[in-house]
Design a protein around this motif. Sequence first.
Motif, mmCIF file in Angstrom:
data_model
loop_
_atom_site.group_PDB
_atom_site.id
_atom_site.type_symbol
_atom_site.label_atom_id
_atom_site.label_comp_id
_atom_site.label_asym_id
_atom_site.label_seq_id
_atom_site.Cartn_x
_atom_site.Cartn_y
_atom_site.Cartn_z
ATOM 1 N N LEU A 248 21.216 -29.169 2.488
ATOM 2 C CA LEU A 248 20.426 -28.604 2.843
ATOM 3 C C LEU A 248 20.309 -27.629 4.287
ATOM 4 C CD1 LEU A 248 17.326 -30.265 1.600
ATOM 5 C CD2 LEU A 248 18.163 -28.075 0.573
ATOM 6 N N GLY A 249 21.460 -28.010 4.737
ATOM 7 C CA GLY A 249 21.110 -27.646 6.072
ATOM 8 C C GLY A 249 21.547 -25.625 6.696
ATOM 9 N N ILE A 250 22.080 -25.858 5.826
ATOM 10 C CA ILE A 250 22.910 -24.257 6.257
ATOM 11 C C ILE A 250 21.517 -23.382 5.389
ATOM 12 C CG2 ILE A 250 25.401 -22.343 4.768
ATOM 13 C CD1 ILE A 250 26.331 -24.444 5.451
ATOM 14 N N PRO A 251 21.658 -23.540 4.517
ATOM 15 C CA PRO A 251 19.730 -22.781 3.890
ATOM 16 C C PRO A 251 18.759 -22.191 4.137
ATOM 17 C CG PRO A 251 21.391 -24.173 1.347
ATOM 18 C CD PRO A 251 22.064 -24.670 3.426
ATOM 19 N N PHE A 252 18.843 -24.209 5.078
ATOM 20 C CA PHE A 252 18.007 -23.592 5.639
ATOM 21 C C PHE A 252 18.343 -23.161 6.878
ATOM 22 C CE2 PHE A 252 15.215 -25.873 9.475
ATOM 23 C CZ PHE A 252 13.951 -25.656 8.994
ATOM 24 N N ALA A 253 19.291 -22.947 7.335
ATOM 25 C CA ALA A 253 19.720 -22.165 8.805
ATOM 26 C C ALA A 253 19.952 -20.483 7.878
ATOM 27 C CB ALA A 253 21.157 -22.398 8.695
ATOM 28 N N PHE A 254 19.351 -20.359 7.194
ATOM 29 C CA PHE A 254 20.093 -18.833 6.591
ATOM 30 C C PHE A 254 17.892 -18.319 6.528
ATOM 31 C CE2 PHE A 254 23.988 -19.388 4.336
ATOM 32 C CZ PHE A 254 24.376 -18.070 5.117
ATOM 33 N N LYS A 255 17.434 -19.776 6.029
ATOM 34 C CA LYS A 255 16.164 -18.814 6.235
ATOM 35 C C LYS A 255 15.359 -18.981 7.258
ATOM 36 C CE LYS A 255 12.450 -21.135 2.671
ATOM 37 N NZ LYS A 255 11.666 -22.260 2.009
ATOM 38 N N VAL A 256 15.766 -19.925 7.739
ATOM 39 C CA VAL A 256 14.595 -19.629 9.594
ATOM 40 C C VAL A 256 15.435 -18.295 10.216
ATOM 41 C CG1 VAL A 256 14.490 -20.827 12.092
ATOM 42 C CG2 VAL A 256 14.567 -22.135 9.793
ATOM 43 N N CYS A 257 16.792 -17.715 9.631
ATOM 44 C CA CYS A 257 17.282 -16.985 10.543
ATOM 45 C C CYS A 257 16.096 -15.641 9.683
ATOM 46 C CB CYS A 257 18.682 -16.948 10.004
ATOM 47 S SG CYS A 257 19.305 -17.544 11.651
ATOM 48 N N ALA B 235 18.731 -29.114 20.642
ATOM 49 C CA ALA B 235 19.402 -28.918 19.496
ATOM 50 C C ALA B 235 20.540 -30.142 19.700
ATOM 51 C CB ALA B 235 19.745 -27.409 19.107
ATOM 52 N N LEU B 236 20.824 -30.065 20.561
ATOM 53 C CA LEU B 236 22.044 -30.865 21.542
ATOM 54 C C LEU B 236 21.786 -32.464 20.833
ATOM 55 C CD1 LEU B 236 24.559 -28.601 22.640
ATOM 56 C CD2 LEU B 236 24.876 -29.370 21.384
ATOM 57 N N VAL B 237 20.151 -32.802 22.368
ATOM 58 C CA VAL B 237 20.258 -33.951 22.350
ATOM 59 C C VAL B 237 20.457 -35.107 21.412
ATOM 60 C CG1 VAL B 237 17.817 -35.188 22.750
ATOM 61 C CG2 VAL B 237 18.686 -33.398 23.801
ATOM 62 N N PRO B 238 19.246 -34.526 19.732
ATOM 63 C CA PRO B 238 19.865 -36.106 19.191
ATOM 64 C C PRO B 238 20.973 -36.166 19.068
ATOM 65 C CG PRO B 238 18.178 -34.030 18.720
ATOM 66 C CD PRO B 238 18.603 -33.325 19.068
ATOM 67 N N LEU B 239 22.410 -35.412 19.256
ATOM 68 C CA LEU B 239 23.667 -35.055 18.807
ATOM 69 C C LEU B 239 24.745 -35.770 19.397
ATOM 70 C CD1 LEU B 239 24.317 -31.915 16.956
ATOM 71 C CD2 LEU B 239 24.169 -34.210 15.825
ATOM 72 N N GLN B 240 24.051 -36.343 21.306
ATOM 73 C CA GLN B 240 24.614 -36.665 22.425
ATOM 74 C C GLN B 240 25.441 -37.695 21.312
ATOM 75 O OE1 GLN B 240 25.578 -35.275 24.712
ATOM 76 N NE2 GLN B 240 24.598 -33.329 24.138
ATOM 77 N N HIS B 241 24.941 -38.961 20.564
ATOM 78 C CA HIS B 241 25.326 -39.915 20.741
ATOM 79 C C HIS B 241 26.995 -39.631 19.429
ATOM 80 C CE1 HIS B 241 25.741 -44.085 19.337
ATOM 81 N NE2 HIS B 241 25.626 -44.030 18.109
ATOM 82 N N ARG B 242 26.671 -39.307 18.735
ATOM 83 C CA ARG B 242 28.080 -38.605 17.797
ATOM 84 C C ARG B 242 29.170 -37.583 18.170
ATOM 85 N NH1 ARG B 242 30.640 -40.938 13.645
ATOM 86 N NH2 ARG B 242 30.917 -39.350 12.318
ATOM 87 N N VAL B 243 28.711 -37.468 19.532
ATOM 88 C CA VAL B 243 29.127 -36.254 20.268
ATOM 89 C C VAL B 243 30.096 -37.267 21.190
ATOM 90 C CG1 VAL B 243 29.967 -34.573 22.635
ATOM 91 C CG2 VAL B 243 28.100 -33.964 20.417
ATOM 92 N N ARG B 244 29.411 -38.191 21.597
ATOM 93 C CA ARG B 244 30.632 -39.372 22.153
ATOM 94 C C ARG B 244 31.561 -40.492 20.949
ATOM 95 N NH1 ARG B 244 24.989 -39.750 24.916
ATOM 96 N NH2 ARG B 244 24.493 -41.189 24.080
ATOM 97 N N GLU B 245 30.848 -40.443 20.418
ATOM 98 C CA GLU B 245 31.535 -41.774 19.548
ATOM 99 C C GLU B 245 32.621 -40.823 19.042
ATOM 100 O OE1 GLU B 245 29.281 -42.705 15.937
ATOM 101 O OE2 GLU B 245 28.368 -44.264 16.724
ATOM 102 N N LEU C 78 11.455 -23.661 15.381
ATOM 103 C CA LEU C 78 12.521 -23.380 14.247
ATOM 104 C C LEU C 78 13.648 -22.961 14.170
ATOM 105 C CD1 LEU C 78 10.207 -21.271 11.947
ATOM 106 C CD2 LEU C 78 11.143 -23.475 11.180
ATOM 107 N N LEU C 79 13.533 -21.983 15.551
ATOM 108 C CA LEU C 79 15.578 -22.269 16.049
ATOM 109 C C LEU C 79 16.140 -23.144 16.504
ATOM 110 C CD1 LEU C 79 17.445 -20.199 16.816
ATOM 111 C CD2 LEU C 79 16.547 -19.268 18.369
ATOM 112 N N GLU C 80 15.378 -24.292 17.230
ATOM 113 C CA GLU C 80 15.637 -25.168 17.304
ATOM 114 C C GLU C 80 16.386 -26.015 15.974
ATOM 115 O OE1 GLU C 80 14.809 -29.525 19.585
ATOM 116 O OE2 GLU C 80 14.006 -27.442 20.475
ATOM 117 N N GLN C 81 15.675 -26.947 15.142
ATOM 118 C CA GLN C 81 15.933 -26.781 13.788
ATOM 119 C C GLN C 81 17.184 -26.488 12.865
ATOM 120 O OE1 GLN C 81 12.326 -27.729 11.662
ATOM 121 N NE2 GLN C 81 13.498 -29.088 9.747
ATOM 122 N N ALA C 82 17.034 -25.273 13.063
ATOM 123 C CA ALA C 82 18.204 -24.678 12.677
ATOM 124 C C ALA C 82 19.308 -24.831 13.295
ATOM 125 C CB ALA C 82 18.187 -23.122 12.417
#
Length: 486
Positions: free
Chosen positions: A447-456, A348-358, A381-385
């Motif tokens: 939709l990020g938080i509702p999707f996390a709710f739905k996955v959990c 889940a952190l791999v696509p965010l590495q660029h933004r973390v470095r920025e 599903l858990l990784e996407q949430a």
Amino acid sequence: MKRTRSLKHLLLIHELAFIGLIVLAGAAGVLGIRLWDDSSQESQRIHVLVQEIQQTRGDLYRQMKELFDAFFLADSTAQIEYDTYTISIRQHFEKLDALAEGEAEHAAINNLRASYTEFLELTRDIFRQPSRLSDESLNKTLNIDLESGIFQRYEDVAAEAERLLAAKQQELEQRLQDAKRTSITLFIIPIAFAILLLLFSRMFLLRALVRPIEGIVHATTEISAGRLEHKAPEAGAAELATLSRAINHMAEELAHSQEALIRSEKQAAMGLLVPMLAHNIRNPLASIRATAQVADSVELDRDTRESLEGIISSVDRLERWTGSLLAYLHPLKPQLSHSHLRQIVEGALVPLQHRVREKSLKLKLPSWQKQDDSLFTDEHLLEQALYNLLQNAVEAAPNQSVLEINVLMSAATVRLQLADRGPGMPFKPDPHAISPGPSTKRFGTGLGIPFAFKVCEALSGSVEFSEREGGGTLITLELPRRHHVI
């Protein structure tokens, strides 16, 4: 909560009170009749005693007359009549003995008998030896000894006995008056209790039945009109209070069902509309992105290239938005497999590495070597949430701040916490919201938080949002280490 009595219990008390009144009134009547009957019998007994004494006196007068007739008129039948009256008087004394009660009455009867016995002894001597008595002695015996002595004493004794009976008669009349007053009092008491019971019954009916029923009828009218927030008063008898609670529970269930129905209808409408929109949007987006990529060349000036990159970035954002929207609307079917939490978090952190470095963020990760992070779940599903939640945390975190990820593994569950130092949540996420919540990002879909709710929820877990001490947001995910397919 005030304890209410059941209607059955209240009616039992009411019936027992009525039975008590009936018993009390019956007891008063029986007591009055008993007192009246006893007094009547006593009065009758005294009357018979007086009558017997008077008849005894009358027979004694007649007996003396026969004695005078025998000696002054030479009546040959006088002695026979004399003996007849003797038998009659003795019978009267036997009746008096049978009727007498108490020492005073028996003593008066015995005095009468003793006086009469004295009379008999004297008169027997006159009948037995009449020739031995001279005229002067006979006259003295009849006129002085008998009439003025013995008979006078008998009269005095009889008068004393009659006075005794008269006193008893007067006492009896007083007892009758007391019995009358007692009976009246005993009859008034049940009447007073009956009036009180009537008032109590009216208050009982109003408080325990009428008013609660009116409240229930009003509540059912309001609820049937669609005002499901209206509450029936839980008052009155226990059965009515139970009925009110059942109606209120029914109204709450109807309200939840109504909300769920509205949510289902809206999601169904969105489910029909969004795929069509996504299809109609994705085709032009693909053409726009392809055109922008083809047009991008090193020979173009800087402004033109930045514009093309902006086009490509906007197209990618719209693509992600439509993908998230479709993923949110469609039912989730977990594909379970043996996974490791470390692999899911790092994915889940791999696509965010660029933004973390920025933003020069510092990631504080768990010590994976010190614990067993295996679990049986849908890792994609858990990784996407997690990606959606981490993306929100990265966007919210200020530059050069710390983003913490903590993991606590137990035998049955895994607890994962994401902590940032951002401004905090502007609203409290609702897992049962009808529509996606507002986005805190400029180009967010919400939709990020509702999707996390739905996955959990699909993975039998839960998500909680809370304010972090010192500022920021703390997100806690709790999932079973082994999800069971239902």
